[in-house]
Design a protein around this motif. Structure first.
Motif, PDB file in Angstrom:
ATOM      1  N   PHE A  28      24.256  36.185  39.575  1.00 12.75           N
ATOM      2  CA  PHE A  28      24.289  37.645  39.615  1.00 12.75           C
ATOM      3  C   PHE A  28      25.448  38.006  40.533  1.00 12.75           C
ATOM      4  CE2 PHE A  28      20.006  36.653  38.426  1.00 12.75           C
ATOM      5  CZ  PHE A  28      19.689  37.632  37.492  1.00 12.75           C
ATOM      6  N   THR A  29      26.293  38.916  40.084  1.00 10.06           N
ATOM      7  CA  THR A  29      27.425  39.306  40.911  1.00 10.06           C
ATOM      8  C   THR A  29      27.450  40.825  41.049  1.00 10.06           C
ATOM      9  OG1 THR A  29      29.825  39.133  41.213  1.00 10.06           O
ATOM     10  CG2 THR A  29      29.043  39.139  38.926  1.00 10.06           C
ATOM     11  N   ILE A  30      27.537  41.277  42.298  1.00 16.56           N
ATOM     12  CA  ILE A  30      27.399  42.715  42.574  1.00 16.56           C
ATOM     13  C   ILE A  30      28.749  43.299  42.988  1.00 16.56           C
ATOM     14  CG2 ILE A  30      26.245  44.429  44.019  1.00 16.56           C
ATOM     15  CD1 ILE A  30      23.954  42.501  44.370  1.00 16.56           C
ATOM     16  N   ASP A  31      29.120  44.381  42.350  1.00 20.85           N
ATOM     17  CA  ASP A  31      30.373  45.064  42.731  1.00 20.85           C
ATOM     18  C   ASP A  31      30.313  46.491  42.190  1.00 20.85           C
ATOM     19  OD1 ASP A  31      33.557  43.726  43.291  1.00 20.85           O
ATOM     20  OD2 ASP A  31      33.241  45.865  42.867  1.00 20.85           O
ATOM     21  N   ASN A  32      30.677  47.442  43.040  1.00 22.09           N
ATOM     22  CA  ASN A  32      30.667  48.835  42.578  1.00 22.09           C
ATOM     23  C   ASN A  32      31.960  49.235  41.865  1.00 22.09           C
ATOM     24  OD1 ASN A  32      32.450  49.019  44.664  1.00 22.09           O
ATOM     25  ND2 ASN A  32      31.190  50.328  45.973  1.00 22.09           N
ATOM     26  N   GLY A  33      32.911  48.307  41.791  1.00 22.80           N
ATOM     27  CA  GLY A  33      34.142  48.586  41.047  1.00 22.80           C
ATOM     28  C   GLY A  33      35.104  49.524  41.755  1.00 22.80           C
ATOM     29  N   GLN A  34      34.939  49.648  43.082  1.00 20.76           N
ATOM     30  CA  GLN A  34      35.751  50.647  43.799  1.00 20.76           C
ATOM     31  C   GLN A  34      37.257  50.337  43.798  1.00 20.76           C
ATOM     32  OE1 GLN A  34      33.885  50.376  47.744  1.00 20.76           O
ATOM     33  NE2 GLN A  34      35.617  49.166  48.486  1.00 20.76           N
ATOM     34  N   ASP A  35      37.630  49.072  43.627  1.00 22.63           N
ATOM     35  CA  ASP A  35      39.064  48.718  43.682  1.00 22.63           C
ATOM     36  C   ASP A  35      39.719  48.740  42.299  1.00 22.63           C
ATOM     37  OD1 ASP A  35      38.439  48.211  46.288  1.00 22.63           O
ATOM     38  OD2 ASP A  35      38.805  46.042  46.209  1.00 22.63           O
ATOM     39  N   TRP A  36      38.908  48.793  41.245  1.00 21.80           N
ATOM     40  CA  TRP A  36      39.386  48.508  39.898  1.00 21.80           C
ATOM     41  C   TRP A  36      40.575  49.382  39.474  1.00 21.80           C
ATOM     42  CZ3 TRP A  36      40.048  45.342  36.089  1.00 21.80           C
ATOM     43  CH2 TRP A  36      40.256  45.803  34.784  1.00 21.80           C
ATOM     44  N   SER A  37      40.422  50.712  39.523  1.00 21.84           N
ATOM     45  CA  SER A  37      41.488  51.561  38.960  1.00 21.84           C
ATOM     46  C   SER A  37      42.791  51.394  39.737  1.00 21.84           C
ATOM     47  CB  SER A  37      41.059  53.019  38.869  1.00 21.84           C
ATOM     48  OG  SER A  37      40.337  53.387  39.994  1.00 21.84           O
ATOM     49  N   GLU A  38      42.687  51.179  41.037  1.00 20.19           N
ATOM     50  CA  GLU A  38      43.905  51.010  41.837  1.00 20.19           C
ATOM     51  C   GLU A  38      44.627  49.699  41.457  1.00 20.19           C
ATOM     52  OE1 GLU A  38      43.225  51.775  46.034  1.00 20.19           O
ATOM     53  OE2 GLU A  38      45.066  50.638  46.475  1.00 20.19           O
ATOM     54  N   ILE A  39      43.853  48.639  41.236  1.00 15.66           N
ATOM     55  CA  ILE A  39      44.473  47.345  40.869  1.00 15.66           C
ATOM     56  C   ILE A  39      45.162  47.461  39.504  1.00 15.66           C
ATOM     57  CG2 ILE A  39      43.998  44.925  40.279  1.00 15.66           C
ATOM     58  CD1 ILE A  39      41.696  45.045  42.342  1.00 15.66           C
ATOM     59  N   VAL A  40      44.480  48.086  38.563  1.00 21.78           N
ATOM     60  CA  VAL A  40      45.076  48.220  37.221  1.00 21.78           C
ATOM     61  C   VAL A  40      46.354  49.066  37.299  1.00 21.78           C
ATOM     62  CG1 VAL A  40      44.726  49.058  34.865  1.00 21.78           C
ATOM     63  CG2 VAL A  40      42.849  47.973  36.076  1.00 21.78           C
ATOM     64  N   ALA A  41      46.321  50.134  38.116  1.00 22.05           N
ATOM     65  CA  ALA A  41      47.500  51.006  38.228  1.00 22.05           C
ATOM     66  C   ALA A  41      48.660  50.254  38.901  1.00 22.05           C
ATOM     67  CB  ALA A  41      47.144  52.258  39.015  1.00 22.05           C
ATOM     68  N   LYS A  42      48.313  49.432  39.908  1.00 19.29           N
ATOM     69  CA  LYS A  42      49.354  48.741  40.691  1.00 19.29           C
ATOM     70  C   LYS A  42      49.898  47.504  39.968  1.00 19.29           C
ATOM     71  CE  LYS A  42      49.544  47.086  45.294  1.00 19.29           C
ATOM     72  NZ  LYS A  42      48.739  46.748  46.453  1.00 19.29           N
ATOM     73  N   SER A  43      49.022  46.786  39.261  1.00 18.68           N
ATOM     74  CA  SER A  43      49.454  45.527  38.626  1.00 18.68           C
ATOM     75  C   SER A  43      49.016  45.467  37.166  1.00 18.68           C
ATOM     76  CB  SER A  43      48.855  44.332  39.378  1.00 18.68           C
ATOM     77  OG  SER A  43      49.065  44.408  40.738  1.00 18.68           O
ATOM     78  N   PRO A  44      49.500  46.372  36.321  1.00 19.84           N
ATOM     79  CA  PRO A  44      49.047  46.387  34.923  1.00 19.84           C
ATOM     80  C   PRO A  44      49.365  45.098  34.178  1.00 19.84           C
ATOM     81  CG  PRO A  44      50.928  47.861  35.254  1.00 19.84           C
ATOM     82  CD  PRO A  44      50.497  47.401  36.604  1.00 19.84           C
ATOM     83  N   GLU A  45      50.412  44.368  34.634  1.00 23.28           N
ATOM     84  CA  GLU A  45      50.823  43.143  33.938  1.00 23.28           C
ATOM     85  C   GLU A  45      49.754  42.045  33.998  1.00 23.28           C
ATOM     86  OE1 GLU A  45      51.941  44.233  36.792  1.00 23.28           O
ATOM     87  OE2 GLU A  45      51.793  42.563  38.204  1.00 23.28           O
ATOM     88  N   LEU A  46      48.769  42.206  34.901  1.00 19.41           N
ATOM     89  CA  LEU A  46      47.713  41.189  35.000  1.00 19.41           C
ATOM     90  C   LEU A  46      46.708  41.295  33.866  1.00 19.41           C
ATOM     91  CD1 LEU A  46      46.832  41.309  38.816  1.00 19.41           C
ATOM     92  CD2 LEU A  46      48.262  39.634  37.622  1.00 19.41           C
TER      93      LEU A  46
END
Ligand SMILES: C[S@@+](CC[C@H](N)C(=O)[O-])C[C@H]1O[C@@H](n2cnc3c(N)ncnc32)[C@H](O)[C@@H]1O
Length: 249
Positions: free
Chosen positions: A69-87
């Motif tokens: 079971f892995t818990i994460d509220n996803g708070q970093d997600w949109s910033e990471i996608v915006a900063k590093s879309p190539e990933l």
């Protein structure tokens, strides 16, 4: 997907995304450990981009048992996608965090072994049955460690492991763990830990301390970046043999 192709695809994925949180090698360590020790119940606090959870689930799939079971509220997600879309693939860039995780789990057919819970901690989940492994990878200050150990230590199985990311290379956290483990191994429960433990769990914690030995290992990576470590707290029953149990030869 053929097993060797799945392995290669997962490695390619985590070599790419694992760099974001520095877990590209750690996740392989956890894969190996899960294959060797076959834990059934694993909990991860902080999914990140899924590197560790995916490899733990992959190991469980190969072994044929276990769930993370892995818990994460996803708070970093949109910033990471915006900063590093190539990933990410064009499809992944359009997804929210919950859908991104679900997409990866489906892509690697890991549905039986991996479940992502999108919640904010604390509070920490009640976890029944006991845990074989806990990987805490979202906070590592001394007070956070006390809160996490206060909640989870009495919920760990008699032979189990707790991993706390970054704690070994932060002096206050390192010092706290060293002091704490010395006291636990002397059969004592420090007041600060007891205060962080729900009253209903005090008796279980005392029982564990009386019947366990604790080994603390600081796993530090020789890499030119910060937060390069994981503290490994291994819990075993007091005995004349190592755990998990294996026949002596
Ligand atoms: C260092 S990353 C986890 C990395 C991951 N374990 C891996 O193997 O790559 C920390 C994660 O914790 C999550 N997080 C931070 N604070 C949180 C909170 N209070 N509740 C839930 N998740 C949180 C962030 O969204 C982030 O994805």
């Amino acid at each position: 997907m053929a097993a060797d192709q799945q392995f290669a695809n997962l490695k390619e994925l985590t070599d790419r995304i694992g760099m974001v949180y520095g877990t590209e090698d750690w996740c392989m360590f956890m894969y190996s450990l899960v294959k060797m020790q076959t834990p059934l119940n694993v909990l991860e606090l902080g999914t990140g981009l899924g590197a560790t959870a995916l490899w733990v689930a992959q190991a469980m799939k190969e072994v044929g048992a276990g769930k993370i079971f892995t818990i994460d509220n996803g708070q970093d997600w949109s910033e990471i996608v915006a900063k590093s879309p190539e990933l990410f693939t064009p499809l992944q860039r359009t997804l929210d965090f919950r859908a991104y995780m679900a997409d990866l789990v489906a892509q690697f057919s890991l549905q039986s072994h991996l479940e992502h819970l999108q919640v904010t901690m604390p509070p920490y989940p009640e976890f029944e049955p006991g845990l074989d492994m806990l990987f805490s990878d979202f906070r590592h200050g001394p007070n956070d460690i006390l809160a996490i150990l206060g909640h989870f230590l009495p919920r760990m199985n008699e032979s189990s492991s707790i991993f706390i990311d970054s704690a070994s290379t932060s002096f206050p956290s390192y010092a706290l763990l060293e002091l704490l483990v010395a006291q636990l191994n002397a059969g004592k429960l420090p007041g600060m830990l007891l205060k962080a433990t729900p009253a209903a769990m005090h008796e279980s914690l005392w029982r564990q301390v009386r019947g366990s030995r604790y080994t603390l290992m600081h796993m530090v990576e020789r890499k030119a970046r910060l937060q390069n470590s994981t503290a490994w707290l291994k819990i075993e029953p007091v005995d004349l043999r190592p755990y998990p149990q294996a026949p002596f030869h």
